[in-house]
Design a protein around this motif. Structure first.
Motif, PDB file in Angstrom:
ATOM      1  N   TYR A 311       0.844  -1.202   0.000  1.00  0.00           N
ATOM      2  CA  TYR A 311       0.000   0.000   0.000  1.00  0.00           C
ATOM      3  C   TYR A 311       0.873   1.244   0.000  1.00  0.00           C
ATOM      4  O   TYR A 311       1.726   1.425   0.869  1.00  0.00           O
ATOM      5  CB  TYR A 311      -0.938   0.024   1.205  1.00  0.00           C
ATOM      6  N   PHE A 312       0.666   2.116  -0.984  1.00  0.00           N
ATOM      7  CA  PHE A 312       1.427   3.361  -1.132  1.00  0.00           C
ATOM      8  C   PHE A 312       0.515   4.553  -0.851  1.00  0.00           C
ATOM      9  O   PHE A 312      -0.681   4.524  -1.158  1.00  0.00           O
ATOM     10  CB  PHE A 312       1.998   3.486  -2.547  1.00  0.00           C
ATOM     11  N   CYS A 313       1.069   5.601  -0.284  1.00  0.00           N
ATOM     12  CA  CYS A 313       0.318   6.834  -0.078  1.00  0.00           C
ATOM     13  C   CYS A 313      -0.178   7.370  -1.424  1.00  0.00           C
ATOM     14  O   CYS A 313       0.523   7.275  -2.437  1.00  0.00           O
ATOM     15  CB  CYS A 313       1.189   7.882   0.608  1.00  0.00           C
ATOM     16  N   GLY A 314      -1.355   7.931  -1.399  1.00  0.00           N
ATOM     17  CA  GLY A 314      -1.956   8.431  -2.635  1.00  0.00           C
ATOM     18  C   GLY A 314      -2.917   7.446  -3.259  1.00  0.00           C
ATOM     19  O   GLY A 314      -3.683   7.796  -4.155  1.00  0.00           O
ATOM     20  N   GLN A 315      -2.886   6.193  -2.797  1.00  0.00           N
ATOM     21  CA  GLN A 315      -3.817   5.183  -3.297  1.00  0.00           C
ATOM     22  C   GLN A 315      -5.016   5.056  -2.353  1.00  0.00           C
ATOM     23  O   GLN A 315      -5.013   5.596  -1.248  1.00  0.00           O
ATOM     24  CB  GLN A 315      -3.127   3.823  -3.397  1.00  0.00           C
ATOM     25  N   THR A 316      -6.016   4.343  -2.816  1.00  0.00           N
ATOM     26  CA  THR A 316      -7.165   3.989  -1.977  1.00  0.00           C
ATOM     27  C   THR A 316      -7.132   2.495  -1.711  1.00  0.00           C
ATOM     28  O   THR A 316      -7.093   1.695  -2.641  1.00  0.00           O
ATOM     29  CB  THR A 316      -8.496   4.365  -2.662  1.00  0.00           C
ATOM     30  N   LEU A 317      -7.083   2.135  -0.439  1.00  0.00           N
ATOM     31  CA  LEU A 317      -7.115   0.735  -0.029  1.00  0.00           C
ATOM     32  C   LEU A 317      -8.537   0.419   0.441  1.00  0.00           C
ATOM     33  O   LEU A 317      -9.100   1.147   1.255  1.00  0.00           O
ATOM     34  CB  LEU A 317      -6.115   0.495   1.103  1.00  0.00           C
ATOM     35  N   THR A 318      -9.117  -0.670  -0.069  1.00  0.00           N
ATOM     36  CA  THR A 318     -10.507  -1.006   0.243  1.00  0.00           C
ATOM     37  C   THR A 318     -10.599  -2.411   0.813  1.00  0.00           C
ATOM     38  O   THR A 318     -10.032  -3.362   0.260  1.00  0.00           O
ATOM     39  CB  THR A 318     -11.384  -0.913  -1.014  1.00  0.00           C
ATOM     40  N   PHE A 319     -11.310  -2.532   1.936  1.00  0.00           N
ATOM     41  CA  PHE A 319     -11.687  -3.829   2.506  1.00  0.00           C
ATOM     42  C   PHE A 319     -13.193  -3.986   2.305  1.00  0.00           C
ATOM     43  O   PHE A 319     -13.969  -3.143   2.753  1.00  0.00           O
ATOM     44  CB  PHE A 319     -11.381  -3.892   4.005  1.00  0.00           C
ATOM     45  N   LYS A 320     -13.611  -5.058   1.657  1.00  0.00           N
ATOM     46  CA  LYS A 320     -15.045  -5.305   1.421  1.00  0.00           C
ATOM     47  C   LYS A 320     -15.446  -6.598   2.101  1.00  0.00           C
ATOM     48  O   LYS A 320     -14.833  -7.643   1.880  1.00  0.00           O
ATOM     49  CB  LYS A 320     -15.351  -5.373  -0.078  1.00  0.00           C
ATOM     50  N   MET A 321     -16.506  -6.517   2.903  1.00  0.00           N
ATOM     51  CA  MET A 321     -16.941  -7.664   3.691  1.00  0.00           C
ATOM     52  C   MET A 321     -17.960  -8.485   2.898  1.00  0.00           C
ATOM     53  O   MET A 321     -19.039  -8.005   2.566  1.00  0.00           O
ATOM     54  CB  MET A 321     -17.556  -7.201   5.012  1.00  0.00           C
ATOM     55  N   SER A 322     -17.629  -9.735   2.601  1.00  0.00           N
ATOM     56  CA  SER A 322     -18.547 -10.619   1.889  1.00  0.00           C
ATOM     57  C   SER A 322     -19.203 -11.629   2.813  1.00  0.00           C
ATOM     58  O   SER A 322     -20.087 -12.377   2.388  1.00  0.00           O
ATOM     59  CB  SER A 322     -17.817 -11.344   0.751  1.00  0.00           C
ATOM     60  N   PHE A 382      -9.269   3.261   3.054  1.00  0.00           N
ATOM     61  CA  PHE A 382      -8.175   4.005   3.665  1.00  0.00           C
ATOM     62  C   PHE A 382      -7.484   4.817   2.578  1.00  0.00           C
ATOM     63  O   PHE A 382      -7.079   4.266   1.547  1.00  0.00           O
ATOM     64  CB  PHE A 382      -7.157   3.058   4.313  1.00  0.00           C
ATOM     65  N   ASP A 383      -7.368   6.128   2.791  1.00  0.00           N
ATOM     66  CA  ASP A 383      -6.619   7.016   1.904  1.00  0.00           C
ATOM     67  C   ASP A 383      -5.595   7.770   2.738  1.00  0.00           C
ATOM     68  O   ASP A 383      -5.930   8.277   3.834  1.00  0.00           O
ATOM     69  CB  ASP A 383      -7.548   8.009   1.207  1.00  0.00           C
ATOM     70  N   MET A 384      -4.351   7.879   2.231  1.00  0.00           N
ATOM     71  CA  MET A 384      -3.297   8.554   2.979  1.00  0.00           C
ATOM     72  C   MET A 384      -2.461   9.434   2.068  1.00  0.00           C
ATOM     73  O   MET A 384      -2.280   9.145   0.886  1.00  0.00           O
ATOM     74  CB  MET A 384      -2.380   7.528   3.669  1.00  0.00           C
ATOM     75  N   GLU A 385      -1.951  10.521   2.650  1.00  0.00           N
ATOM     76  CA  GLU A 385      -1.002  11.382   1.943  1.00  0.00           C
ATOM     77  C   GLU A 385      -0.010  11.941   2.947  1.00  0.00           C
ATOM     78  O   GLU A 385      -0.348  12.204   4.107  1.00  0.00           O
ATOM     79  CB  GLU A 385      -1.731  12.514   1.222  1.00  0.00           C
ATOM     80  N   LEU A 386       1.223  12.114   2.504  1.00  0.00           N
ATOM     81  CA  LEU A 386       2.268  12.696   3.348  1.00  0.00           C
ATOM     82  C   LEU A 386       2.068  14.200   3.381  1.00  0.00           C
ATOM     83  O   LEU A 386       2.112  14.869   2.354  1.00  0.00           O
ATOM     84  CB  LEU A 386       3.651  12.348   2.783  1.00  0.00           C
ATOM     85  N   LYS A 403       4.445  12.778   9.340  1.00  0.00           N
ATOM     86  CA  LYS A 403       3.006  12.944   9.528  1.00  0.00           C
ATOM     87  C   LYS A 403       2.275  12.541   8.250  1.00  0.00           C
ATOM     88  O   LYS A 403       2.581  13.018   7.165  1.00  0.00           O
ATOM     89  CB  LYS A 403       2.674  14.386   9.869  1.00  0.00           C
ATOM     90  N   LEU A 404       1.290  11.654   8.418  1.00  0.00           N
ATOM     91  CA  LEU A 404       0.454  11.209   7.317  1.00  0.00           C
ATOM     92  C   LEU A 404      -0.983  11.650   7.577  1.00  0.00           C
ATOM     93  O   LEU A 404      -1.493  11.485   8.691  1.00  0.00           O
ATOM     94  CB  LEU A 404       0.501   9.687   7.165  1.00  0.00           C
ATOM     95  N   ARG A 405      -1.619  12.223   6.564  1.00  0.00           N
ATOM     96  CA  ARG A 405      -3.024  12.579   6.664  1.00  0.00           C
ATOM     97  C   ARG A 405      -3.849  11.363   6.234  1.00  0.00           C
ATOM     98  O   ARG A 405      -3.747  10.883   5.109  1.00  0.00           O
ATOM     99  CB  ARG A 405      -3.313  13.768   5.743  1.00  0.00           C
ATOM    100  N   VAL A 406      -4.654  10.846   7.159  1.00  0.00           N
ATOM    101  CA  VAL A 406      -5.394   9.599   6.943  1.00  0.00           C
ATOM    102  C   VAL A 406      -6.886   9.898   6.856  1.00  0.00           C
ATOM    103  O   VAL A 406      -7.425  10.651   7.675  1.00  0.00           O
ATOM    104  CB  VAL A 406      -5.129   8.597   8.092  1.00  0.00           C
ATOM    105  N   THR A 407      -7.544   9.299   5.868  1.00  0.00           N
ATOM    106  CA  THR A 407      -8.998   9.365   5.743  1.00  0.00           C
ATOM    107  C   THR A 407      -9.529   7.939   5.729  1.00  0.00           C
ATOM    108  O   THR A 407      -9.161   7.133   4.869  1.00  0.00           O
ATOM    109  CB  THR A 407      -9.429  10.082   4.456  1.00  0.00           C
ATOM    110  N   ILE A 408     -10.374   7.603   6.705  1.00  0.00           N
ATOM    111  CA  ILE A 408     -11.015   6.287   6.755  1.00  0.00           C
ATOM    112  C   ILE A 408     -12.505   6.488   6.473  1.00  0.00           C
ATOM    113  O   ILE A 408     -13.169   7.293   7.129  1.00  0.00           O
ATOM    114  CB  ILE A 408     -10.829   5.600   8.122  1.00  0.00           C
TER     115      ILE A 408
END
Length: 444
Positions: A311-322, A382-386, A403-408
């Motif tokens: 997982y790299f900053c600037g990407q969107t990581l998604t967890f989907k519950m099945s 999860f979205d993150m940026e430095l 410092k990382l800016r995190v959006t959940i």
């Protein structure tokens, strides 16, 4: 003089290099023009073939339908004629039989009149009995013309007018499809495809997007998405492999799809997200992007981490519950700096996560903000940026942080916060932990 010559030589070299670059750019534009001309001529040829094929099939089908209808009507005329003529034929046979009897009776009467006196009495007696037997006063009834069928065909000439009106509106020709692919954005093991309308007069009810491997000619386009959205994430793609994507639309109240957009080639260089194999208490899918918490008897099976820090900053990581199981405050879904073994949950230092009850943890501390509980079908992003960094020695008293800016995000809500990590990181691990069995999570 030598300095002037050197300057002229340098200028000449620069001019030659500029001319080479100019020629190269012009050649690229010529190649682009050739591709454009090829597209115009190729698509025109395909359009002509499609029109000829469609109308030829329509003509054949219409001719067949008309022939079948004509044959059915002719069969009705034949049936009416046969049913109507049979009683007339029976009546004719009866009359002809009567005419034959009358002729025979006439011959017998004339013979009786011509015979001699000795035979006349017998002959006339026999003739009289025969005449009484025939019942010369009984005549068969012949139907009046108004009582027998008079077959006719009723044909509605309005069909031709209706056909002319429908044919005049049948089909259309456009210089470009109403929708085009706008962007292909690479993601880990996937590509985000975005499209847009280029014909503002076209009212789209649904979009349809397809993809296939590029080259080889063996693979066929397959449906990836049908719906109202203008973007879709195509999963399960192999890195460094070209794929072709195309999109079309269906107008409001229509059943047919529009022409396909110009196919666009895309690929991803990013390895797909995978869970680490061999972790106790978890079963992985063949692509290792789906994990199932299998046995809650392993109450301390620990965290299931990603196979690598993908997982790299600037990407969107998604967890989907099945699939879901019983909630527990120790449950966690999130990212971390390291794949620390022995930890029971991501609710620890150097990690941020969300529990299945919606609680958010940063470096092991629970935030006051809370997200909705995770349920079946939930997607947690999860979205993150430095945003800032403090090098050690010149920053805070604790030795320096990044410092990382995190959006959940979960459901329609999200929380945003800053996360301090002890070291510079280019990539992060992701992980999950569930106290009870039944949880099944897809990561992308």
């Amino acid at each position: 003089m030598s300095a002037e010559v050197d300057a002229l030589l340098q200028e000449a070299k620069e001019s030659i290099e500029a001319a080479q670059n100019y020629r190269s750019e012009l050649q690229q534009r010529l190649n682009g023009l050739n591709q454009a001309r090829k597209q115009v001529r190729g698509s025109s040829t395909q359009a002509r073939e499609a029109l000829r094929r469609h109308f030829s099939e329509l003509q054949a089908a219409a001719s067949r339908l008309l022939s079948e209808r004509c044959a059915a009507l002719l069969a009705e005329v034949d049936a009416i004629e046969a049913d109507s003529v049979k009683p007339l034929d029976d009546c004719q046979s009866l009359i002809e039989h009567g005419v034959g009897q009358a002729d025979e009776l006439l011959r017998d009467g004339e013979a009786a009149l011509r015979c001699g006196l000795g035979e006349k009495e017998d002959k006339l007696g026999s003739f009289t009995k025969k005449a009484m037997h025939i019942q010369l006063d009984s005549l068969p009834e012949v139907p009046a013309l108004v009582d027998v069928p008079c077959v006719s065909a009723q044909l509605d000439d309005s069909l031709l007018g209706l056909l002319r009106d429908r044919v005049s509106r049948l089909g259309s020709v456009s210089s470009r499809p109403p929708v085009q692919i706008e962007e292909l954005q690479e993601r880990p093991g996937s590509i985000l495809v975005r499209w847009c309308k280029v014909d503002e007069d076209f009212a789209a009810a649904d979009y349809r997007m397809q993809h296939r491997r590029s080259g080889g000619g063996k693979s066929q386009f397959e449906d990836a998405y049908i719906g109202r959205d203008c973007e879709f994430l195509v999963l399960h793609l192999d890195p460094h492999t070209d794929y072709l994507f195309r999109v079309c639309a269906r107008g409001e109240g229509r059943t047919e799809w529009s022409p396909w957009s110009v196919p666009q080639t895309g690929y991803t260089t990013l390895a797909p997200h995978e869970w680490s194999p061999g972790s106790e208490g978890y079963i992985l899918s063949s692509r290792r992007n789906i994990a199932l918490r299998s046995d809650s008897s392993h109450s301390h099976c620990g965290v299931l981490y990603s196979n690598a820090p993908t997982y790299f900053c600037g990407q969107t990581l998604t967890f989907k519950m099945s699939a879901v199981g019983q909630l527990d405050r120790r449950d966690s879904l999130g990212v971390c700096v390291d794949s620390r073994r022995g930890a029971e949950s991501l609710q620890r230092d150097q990690a941020v996560c969300i529990s299945t009850n919606g609680a958010v943890f940063v470096n092991g501390k629970e935030m006051t903000n809370q997200l909705p509980a995770v349920t079946l079908g939930s997607a947690v992003t999860f979205d993150m940026e430095l945003v800032n960094l403090f090098p050690g020695g010149g920053g805070p008293s604790d030795g320096g942080h990044f410092k990382l800016r995190v959006t959940i995000g979960s459901g329609s809500r999200e929380v945003v916060f800053d996360w301090l990590v002890d070291q510079a990181v280019d990539c992060l691990f992701f992980g999950c932990s569930f106290a009870h069995s039944g949880w099944k999570v897809l990561v992308f």
